[in-house]
Design a protein around this motif. Structure first.
Motif, mmCIF file in Angstrom:
data_model
loop_
_atom_site.group_PDB
_atom_site.id
_atom_site.type_symbol
_atom_site.label_atom_id
_atom_site.label_comp_id
_atom_site.label_asym_id
_atom_site.label_seq_id
_atom_site.Cartn_x
_atom_site.Cartn_y
_atom_site.Cartn_z
ATOM 1 N N PHE A 1 31.552 -12.852 -5.744
ATOM 2 C CA PHE A 1 31.426 -12.554 -7.224
ATOM 3 C C PHE A 1 32.684 -11.835 -7.713
ATOM 4 C CE2 PHE A 1 26.894 -12.815 -8.431
ATOM 5 C CZ PHE A 1 26.403 -12.814 -7.275
ATOM 6 N N GLY B 1 30.508 -12.024 -13.007
ATOM 7 C CA GLY B 1 30.632 -13.697 -13.131
ATOM 8 C C GLY B 1 29.243 -14.035 -12.310
ATOM 9 N N PRO B 2 29.103 -15.419 -12.385
ATOM 10 C CA PRO B 2 27.767 -16.018 -11.801
ATOM 11 C C PRO B 2 27.886 -16.335 -10.634
ATOM 12 C CG PRO B 2 29.061 -17.706 -13.006
ATOM 13 C CD PRO B 2 29.827 -16.355 -13.302
ATOM 14 N N GLY B 3 29.125 -15.979 -9.733
ATOM 15 C CA GLY B 3 29.285 -16.264 -8.383
ATOM 16 C C GLY B 3 29.599 -17.536 -7.796
ATOM 17 N N THR B 4 30.134 -17.575 -6.865
ATOM 18 C CA THR B 4 30.444 -18.911 -5.893
ATOM 19 C C THR B 4 29.632 -18.639 -4.523
ATOM 20 O OG1 THR B 4 32.782 -18.886 -7.013
ATOM 21 C CG2 THR B 4 32.315 -20.212 -4.991
ATOM 22 N N SER C 1 19.175 -17.391 -10.204
ATOM 23 C CA SER C 1 20.497 -17.848 -10.435
ATOM 24 C C SER C 1 21.436 -17.215 -9.844
ATOM 25 C CB SER C 1 20.600 -17.848 -11.987
ATOM 26 O OG SER C 1 20.779 -16.715 -12.699
ATOM 27 N N ARG C 2 21.334 -16.057 -9.315
ATOM 28 C CA ARG C 2 22.253 -15.055 -8.492
ATOM 29 C C ARG C 2 23.194 -14.575 -9.592
ATOM 30 N NH1 ARG C 2 24.007 -19.935 -6.325
ATOM 31 N NH2 ARG C 2 25.975 -19.355 -7.106
ATOM 32 N N GLN C 3 22.958 -14.647 -10.841
ATOM 33 C CA GLN C 3 23.979 -13.885 -11.763
ATOM 34 C C GLN C 3 23.571 -12.473 -11.796
ATOM 35 O OE1 GLN C 3 26.082 -15.332 -14.774
ATOM 36 N NE2 GLN C 3 26.733 -13.242 -14.713
ATOM 37 N N MET C 4 24.519 -11.577 -11.649
ATOM 38 C CA MET C 4 24.339 -10.062 -11.777
ATOM 39 C C MET C 4 24.409 -9.632 -13.122
ATOM 40 S SD MET C 4 23.841 -8.606 -8.747
ATOM 41 C CE MET C 4 24.258 -7.069 -8.506
#
Lengths: 113, 115
Positions: B91, B107-110, A42-45
């Protein structure tokens, strides 16, 4: 200059087994903080665990624990009882100010059912 | 508690267009960071703010990039004009100011794609 090195680009572990991810860093500071972040597809860190350099006791968070060796500048992450949801990219990070973070290149963890 | 909020989650645009990425930090946090993540360069810090003031923008790649933080709950990262090499995940992260709050929360990123 501060650098963070993760020498294992990829690791795999059998479900329910234990795996250790390695991280070394270079700094001339005596007071600093170390982190492991998890980045799933999901790419969330996501913050996994945090260690303060002045504390000798290794940090633990449920199934996650670290082996912090200050003299050796080593900060490894141990994942016990691995679960399928643990599959992700794991980044080791260093900061001494809370502002400038130095990240490693990451270790991709695969969990085998 | 709501975490760091970023919008949009995905952005596809054509070369030359203006792109604006948005971020809402965690309430009460007074430091905000913008990062870019690519396969080639990993995570790079672009700029960070403390109490809405830009402190270090040495990571901003070019004049095409600009960032603002008009208030404690909102920040933007703008790219004008955009180029294909700007394609990356961006991010936003925030950090509090109390003792022991050295941790940055992301955050979840773009995911930006410039065609």
């Amino acid at each position: 200059a501060q650098t963070v090195t993760q020498s294992q680009p990829e690791m795999s572990v059998q479900e329910a087994e234990t795996v250790t991810l390695s991280c070394t860093y270079d700094t001339s500071e005596s007071d600093y903080y170390l982190f492991w972040y998890k980045q799933p597809p999901s790419r969330q860190m996501i913050l996994v665990i945090r260690q303060e350099a002045y504390k000798q006791q290794n940090a633990t968070e449920n199934r996650f624990s670290v082996n912090f060796q200050k003299a050796a500048k080593s900060f490894s992450l141990k994942i016990s009882d691995s679960q399928l949801g643990d599959a992700a990219m794991y980044f080791c990070a260093y900061t001494n100010t809370g502002n400038q973070f130095y990240f490693g290149t990451g270790t991709s963890l695969t969990v085998i059912p | 508690d709501a975490g760091v909020i970023q919008s949009p989650r995905h952005e596809v645009t054509e070369m030359g267009q203006e792109v604006t990425l948005r971020c809402k930090p965690i309430s009460g946090h007074n430091s905000l960071f913008w990062y870019r993540q690519t396969m080639m360069r990993g995570l790079e810090l672009l700029i960070y703010f403390n109490n809405n003031v830009p402190i270090d923008d040495s990571g901003m790649p070019e004049d095409r990039f600009s960032a603002k933080m008009p208030n404690a709950s909102f920040s933007t990262l703008k790219i004008q004009p955009s180029e294909p090499r700007d394609s990356a995940v961006y991010f936003c992260a925030s950090r509090g100011d109390r003792t022991g709050t050295d941790t940055q929360y992301f955050g979840p990123g773009t995911r930006l794609t410039v065609l």
